[in-house]
Design a protein around this motif. Structure first.
Motif, short mmCIF file in Angstrom:
data_model
loop_
_atom_site.label_atom_id
_atom_site.label_comp_id
_atom_site.label_asym_id
_atom_site.label_seq_id
_atom_site.Cartn_x
_atom_site.Cartn_y
_atom_site.Cartn_z
N SER A 204 11.64 -41.63 -47.09
CA SER A 204 11.38 -42.34 -45.82
C SER A 204 12.61 -42.43 -44.94
CB SER A 204 10.84 -43.74 -46.11
OG SER A 204 11.76 -44.48 -46.89
N GLN A 205 13.74 -41.85 -45.37
CA GLN A 205 14.98 -41.91 -44.60
C GLN A 205 15.08 -40.67 -43.72
OE1 GLN A 205 17.76 -44.54 -45.10
NE2 GLN A 205 17.64 -43.79 -43.01
N ILE A 206 14.39 -40.71 -42.58
CA ILE A 206 14.28 -39.53 -41.71
C ILE A 206 15.24 -39.68 -40.53
CG2 ILE A 206 12.72 -38.18 -40.26
CD1 ILE A 206 10.44 -39.12 -42.08
N VAL A 207 16.05 -38.65 -40.34
CA VAL A 207 17.09 -38.68 -39.31
C VAL A 207 16.95 -37.44 -38.42
CG1 VAL A 207 19.58 -38.53 -38.91
CG2 VAL A 207 18.70 -39.97 -40.76
N PRO A 208 16.96 -37.61 -37.09
CA PRO A 208 16.95 -36.44 -36.20
C PRO A 208 18.36 -35.85 -36.10
CG PRO A 208 16.93 -38.45 -34.90
CD PRO A 208 16.87 -38.88 -36.34
N ILE A 209 18.47 -34.56 -36.34
CA ILE A 209 19.75 -33.88 -36.27
C ILE A 209 19.63 -32.69 -35.32
CG2 ILE A 209 21.42 -32.49 -37.56
CD1 ILE A 209 21.65 -35.35 -38.32
N PRO A 220 16.95 -29.04 -32.37
CA PRO A 220 16.67 -30.37 -32.92
C PRO A 220 15.58 -30.32 -33.98
CG PRO A 220 15.70 -30.14 -30.74
CD PRO A 220 16.52 -28.92 -30.96
N ARG A 221 15.87 -30.88 -35.14
CA ARG A 221 14.92 -31.00 -36.23
C ARG A 221 15.16 -32.32 -36.95
NH1 ARG A 221 13.56 -27.17 -33.81
NH2 ARG A 221 12.73 -25.17 -34.55
N SER A 222 14.19 -32.75 -37.75
CA SER A 222 14.34 -33.99 -38.50
C SER A 222 14.50 -33.68 -39.98
CB SER A 222 13.11 -34.89 -38.30
OG SER A 222 13.09 -35.41 -36.97
N TYR A 223 15.34 -34.49 -40.64
CA TYR A 223 15.66 -34.29 -42.05
C TYR A 223 15.60 -35.62 -42.78
CZ TYR A 223 17.61 -29.93 -40.24
OH TYR A 223 17.78 -28.73 -39.60
N LEU A 277 6.84 -32.22 -42.23
CA LEU A 277 7.46 -33.53 -42.29
C LEU A 277 6.87 -34.46 -41.23
CD1 LEU A 277 9.72 -35.33 -43.49
CD2 LEU A 277 11.25 -34.40 -41.73
N GLN A 278 6.40 -35.63 -41.68
CA GLN A 278 5.84 -36.63 -40.76
C GLN A 278 6.99 -37.45 -40.19
OE1 GLN A 278 2.41 -36.89 -39.95
NE2 GLN A 278 2.51 -34.91 -41.01
N THR A 279 7.26 -37.31 -38.90
CA THR A 279 8.39 -37.96 -38.26
C THR A 279 7.93 -39.11 -37.36
OG1 THR A 279 8.33 -36.43 -36.38
CG2 THR A 279 9.66 -35.80 -38.26
N PRO A 280 8.83 -40.07 -37.13
CA PRO A 280 8.49 -41.16 -36.21
C PRO A 280 8.23 -40.63 -34.81
CG PRO A 280 10.41 -41.71 -37.54
CD PRO A 280 10.13 -40.25 -37.77
N PRO A 281 7.48 -41.36 -33.99
CA PRO A 281 7.21 -40.93 -32.62
C PRO A 281 8.50 -40.66 -31.85
CG PRO A 281 5.83 -42.80 -33.19
CD PRO A 281 6.80 -42.64 -34.32
N GLY A 282 8.52 -39.57 -31.13
CA GLY A 282 9.68 -39.23 -30.33
C GLY A 282 10.74 -38.42 -31.05
N PRO A 284 12.02 -35.08 -33.35
CA PRO A 284 11.61 -33.68 -33.53
C PRO A 284 10.99 -33.46 -34.91
CG PRO A 284 13.99 -33.92 -33.75
CD PRO A 284 13.48 -35.24 -33.27
N GLY A 285 10.25 -32.37 -35.05
CA GLY A 285 9.58 -32.07 -36.30
C GLY A 285 10.52 -31.57 -37.36
N GLY A 286 9.97 -31.29 -38.53
CA GLY A 286 10.76 -30.82 -39.65
C GLY A 286 10.93 -29.31 -39.65
N THR A 287 11.55 -28.80 -40.71
CA THR A 287 11.80 -27.37 -40.81
C THR A 287 11.92 -26.98 -42.28
OG1 THR A 287 13.34 -25.57 -40.26
CG2 THR A 287 14.30 -27.75 -40.63
N GLY A 288 11.65 -25.71 -42.57
CA GLY A 288 11.79 -25.21 -43.92
C GLY A 288 13.05 -24.39 -44.12
N THR A 289 13.96 -24.41 -43.14
CA THR A 289 15.17 -23.60 -43.23
C THR A 289 16.42 -24.45 -43.06
OG1 THR A 289 16.37 -21.71 -42.31
CG2 THR A 289 15.09 -23.02 -40.77
#
Length: 297
Positions: A204-209, A220-223, A277-282, A284-289
């Motif tokens: 649940s510790q999702i950070v936009p990077i 921009p992606r979330s991790y 990856l389910q990210t909070p509103p606003g 960016p989405g996740g990535t597999g790379t």
């Protein structure tokens, strides 16, 4: 005791000194549960020793078959060249041990190397790598990226990474030993006070990077981010038990990266993401790379 085994032990002893240089923190191991496959089925028993003398997974569709060759299996061919069981393709084997080999990445430079199992292991989806029978490939990768090693990563900061099954172009597990874009460290420093060190909270510790594409454009992606004090635990097992199992995700979809934590008492950040990856509103989405995080060129 064989020369390879003695060499393995020497490299691991070196880590005690090297970890302090890179802020690796103490050497207390994080506990990781050992169980069955998080995405269904039973963890297969390791097969007898493989070409490099290591315990290896039973050949399967998930882990691959030793007879596979060429194309998407060229890295596996190169592993066998290092082990002396093949003569082609031409391969510069920087290090060969019973558990892994280290090769130059492409493009070849001073901050682009690969660590590959001597076992036939297709990638992150192979259940074997998340068991106690598997070597600690991440610790081995970190040690091999240090000064004095043939694969010393010459870059301000080191980044290690594994891509998901759908985003890689080679079907033999390979950990990238590379640089990490400076902006990634800056962003992680800014988020540090809110990044968990509890594996149970990793999912649940999702950070936009904001990473970079190969052309230098922002990506921009979330991790999911976790702070650990060292790399003594099996990170594939930690990912399976802390994230993949509890969220019902698939190991094949996961990307995993490791980079030093440069603030506080040091240690490492583990960055994990997947396309779903389910990210909070606003955010960016996740990535597999991990390609948006690591600097290969």
């Amino acid at each position: 005791m064989s020369g390879n085994k003695r060499a393995d032990q020497m490299y691991r002893r070196q880590f005690v000194k090297l970890s302090g240089v890179a802020g690796a923190g103490g050497l207390l191991a994080l506990a990781g549960a050992d169980g069955g496959m998080a995405d269904g089925g039973q963890t297969p028993e390791p097969s007898p020793p493989g070409p490099g003398g290591a315990n290896c997974p039973t050949p399967s569709a998930l882990c691959g078959f030793p007879s596979q060759s060429g194309g998407r299996y060229e890295l596996w061919d190169k592993v066998q060249v290092c082990l002396g069981t093949r003569t082609a393709p031409a391969t510069n084997c920087l290090r060969t041990t019973s558990d892994y080999v280290v090769l130059n990445g492409m493009p070849q430079n001073s901050h682009n190397f690969l660590l590959l199992p001597t076992c036939r292991v297709s990638g992150i989806e192979c259940p074997f790598i998340a068991t106690t029978a598997a070597p600690n490939y991440w610790l081995d990768a970190w040690i091999n990226a240090q000064p004095g090693q043939p694969s010393h990563v010459v870059y301000p900061n080191i980044g290690l990474g594994v891509n998901s099954a759908n985003t890689r172009d080679q079907d033999q597990l390979h950990i990238h030993l590379a640089g990490i874009h400076s902006g990634i460290q800056t962003q992680l420093n800014a988020y540090d006070s809110s990044i968990t060190n509890n594996p149970a909270n990793w999912r649940s510790q999702i950070v936009p990077i904001w990473g970079l594409t190969s052309t230098g454009m922002p990506a921009p992606r979330s991790y999911r981010v976790l702070h650990v004090s060292n790399l003594n635990t099996n990170l594939f097992m930690l990912l399976r038990d802390s994230v993949v199992g509890p969220t019902g995700a698939n190991m094949a979809d996961q990307a995993l990266a490791v980079t030093p934590r440069l603030v506080g008492n040091g240690g490492f950040y583990l960055l994990n993401s997947e396309p779903a990856l389910q990210t909070p509103p606003g955010q960016p989405g996740g990535t597999g790379t991990v390609d948006f995080l690591l600097a290969y060129t």
